[in-house]
Design a protein around this motif. Sequence first.
Motif, PDB file in Angstrom:
ATOM      1  N   UNK A  60      12.853 -37.297  10.700  1.00 14.21           N
ATOM      2  CA  UNK A  60      11.469 -36.900  10.428  1.00 14.21           C
ATOM      3  C   UNK A  60      10.667 -38.042   9.825  1.00 14.21           C
ATOM      4  N   UNK A  61      11.353 -38.923   9.079  1.00 13.68           N
ATOM      5  CA  UNK A  61      10.656 -40.000   8.389  1.00 13.68           C
ATOM      6  C   UNK A  61      10.480 -41.211   9.283  1.00 13.68           C
TER       7      UNK A  61
ATOM      8  N   UNK C 115       9.199 -49.434  -3.032  1.00 18.12           N
ATOM      9  CA  UNK C 115      10.656 -49.365  -2.853  1.00 18.12           C
ATOM     10  C   UNK C 115      11.014 -49.111  -1.395  1.00 18.12           C
ATOM     11  N   UNK C 116      10.189 -48.317  -0.681  1.00 14.02           N
ATOM     12  CA  UNK C 116      10.429 -48.109   0.749  1.00 14.02           C
ATOM     13  C   UNK C 116      10.287 -49.423   1.508  1.00 14.02           C
ATOM     14  N   UNK C 122       9.202 -51.876   5.875  1.00 13.17           N
ATOM     15  CA  UNK C 122       7.827 -52.337   5.698  1.00 13.17           C
ATOM     16  C   UNK C 122       6.995 -52.296   6.963  1.00 13.17           C
ATOM     17  N   UNK C 123       7.646 -52.238   8.138  1.00 13.80           N
ATOM     18  CA  UNK C 123       6.872 -52.202   9.387  1.00 13.80           C
ATOM     19  C   UNK C 123       6.657 -50.769   9.879  1.00 13.80           C
ATOM     20  N   UNK C 124       7.160 -49.779   9.148  1.00  8.81           N
ATOM     21  CA  UNK C 124       6.978 -48.381   9.537  1.00  8.81           C
ATOM     22  C   UNK C 124       6.064 -47.703   8.508  1.00  8.81           C
ATOM     23  N   UNK C 170      -2.410 -48.587  -0.462  1.00 10.20           N
ATOM     24  CA  UNK C 170      -1.377 -49.499  -0.949  1.00 10.20           C
ATOM     25  C   UNK C 170      -0.613 -50.121   0.219  1.00 10.20           C
ATOM     26  N   UNK C 171      -0.192 -49.269   1.173  1.00 10.23           N
ATOM     27  CA  UNK C 171       0.540 -49.799   2.332  1.00 10.23           C
ATOM     28  C   UNK C 171      -0.323 -50.747   3.162  1.00 10.23           C
TER      29      UNK C 171
END
Lengths: 210, 210, 210
Positions: A60-61, C115-116, C122-124, C170-171
């Motif tokens: 889902x993510x 953190x993700x 970082x590209x999603x 932020x992203x």
Amino acid sequence: MEIFILILEIIGTVAFAISGAITAIKKRMDIFGICVLGLTTATGGGIIRDLILGITPPSTFRDPVYIIVAISTSVVTFLPFVRRYFEKKHTLLELLLLVSDSAGLGIFTVVGAKIAVDAGFGDNGFLVVFVAVLTGVGGGVMRDVFAGDRPYIFVKHVYASASIAGALVCFLLFYLVPALPEYVSMLVGFVVVMTIRFLAARFRLNLPRP
Amino acid sequence: MEIFILILEIIGTVAFAISGAITAIKKRMDIFGICVLGLTTATGGGIIRDLILGITPPSTFRDPVYIIVAISTSVVTFLPFVRRYFEKKHTLLELLLLVSDSAGLGIFTVVGAKIAVDAGFGDNGFLVVFVAVLTGVGGGVMRDVFAGDRPYIFVKHVYASASIAGALVCFLLFYLVPALPEYVSMLVGFVVVMTIRFLAARFRLNLPRP
Amino acid sequence: MEIFILILEIIGTVAFAISGAITAIKKRMDIFGICVLGLTTATGGGIIRDLILGITPPSTFRDPVYIIVAISTSVVTFLPFVRRYFEKKHTLLELLLLVSDSAGLGIFTVVGAKIAVDAGFGDNGFLVVFVAVLTGVGGGVMRDVFAGDRPYIFVKHVYASASIAGALVCFLLFYLVPALPEYVSMLVGFVVVMTIRFLAARFRLNLPRP
């Protein structure tokens, strides 16, 4: 096969998003609450499934399609003329809730079984069935907890039994009849879930209660 | 050692399944709701523990013994003559609920500590105690949320304190007295949990409240 | 950078622990319930985030600083003279609840995004925003479920929208302006969350509701 699963999952996502959105509307939530509850119901089962199987981040993510479908469905359910239509036809609304919830339950159950098998646990029928049922009922349980209701699974009809029966049939066909294409086994499992739920609702079947 | 843990876990599973099933009966759920709540209470803590430690799929999903024990226990608790017996003896029922819930809490706390150590975190006492407590209280929290009660842990007696004290004692014995067989440390931790809970119930100990 | 995140997380932990402890006091829980609810609110979002990203055991379990900060904050909130002060100044209490909850939401949202990205996603952008929002709202949802309230996110103001907007800003700054130091992007995202929540509270903004 991947396309087949994707289509199934999208139908299941639509079905569960409808059931989540209707529940939220009944509780007089605002549009955001409706979308969040639709989304939670539609994605909760799959997220639990992937965490259990160690698939992180859950699918889902990784793929926005589920969230887009769930939110669009919730918004459509919220539209004034859609709601007004169903307010007049109360029986139809209850039927829609039953159908969407049953379809979601059936689809997520068999998809859960398939993903557990693909994750390499095809020889552990117990795990496959357990994960399948959790995928099927997980979203609905989260919906009810967040809506402040006692989860449906604990109070109404033969809800989890339907999911268990469908998961079991689906797994047995996978395991005992490997020649059968997997999508056939999944469709049979889905039909088992729907049939049991409709029979239970039609004949007001209930299980013994103290 | 593995046999010892398995036996402990089965006793804990029986104890928590009883407490879940009795809660479900009090809420007038049907036989399926009773089994599902018994199962959730009995397996919830262990599933959370394994997810936290990165053990996937959690052991509950790999070995059917826990689910079989939990469901059999729930069914027995549901049997008419068992219920009728306890309905007459209300004090006995409350005592059984206290004993089963305390035993489950104590066992899952020390088993949680042991599994965290085995997973390689034996030098991080904080993590060991935290995971142990979550294993001990997790099932009961899920039981109460699903039953629509405020979780027991937030309202009654020194519930989590008992688990923390037992986990701490168990970890300190593991860490400071490595010569001691692990099952002795676990038994001591278990006795600490039971003692604190019974003293609290006996003397109606409560913590300060605003 | 690590120091910056640690400081942010500690402020967020204090803020959410306050909101959890005040909720528990309102529900007349005892001191232990207050600490447990403060702790759950403060650490819930981060634990969910780490489980989703496959970071096990979650950082809350590895470093005791979060739990120490959360429990100390809860205890201070419980102190008689602190409570008595706020009982007299009811508006101030409500303001404190709004500010602490908003600050926690903003901080955990941007820390979740960071953190993700650090975990390699970082590209999603979809995943980064989704995980960031779940980190931001997760603790509050657990607080409300455990307190027996319908989660705040479903009923009040533009709560999740603020988190989504902040996570998105932020992203986008991370992604489109890599020259910008990351802490600047995070601060901008935080300010977006706070601004939206305060404007919504000030002007009693609400979203459409059936």
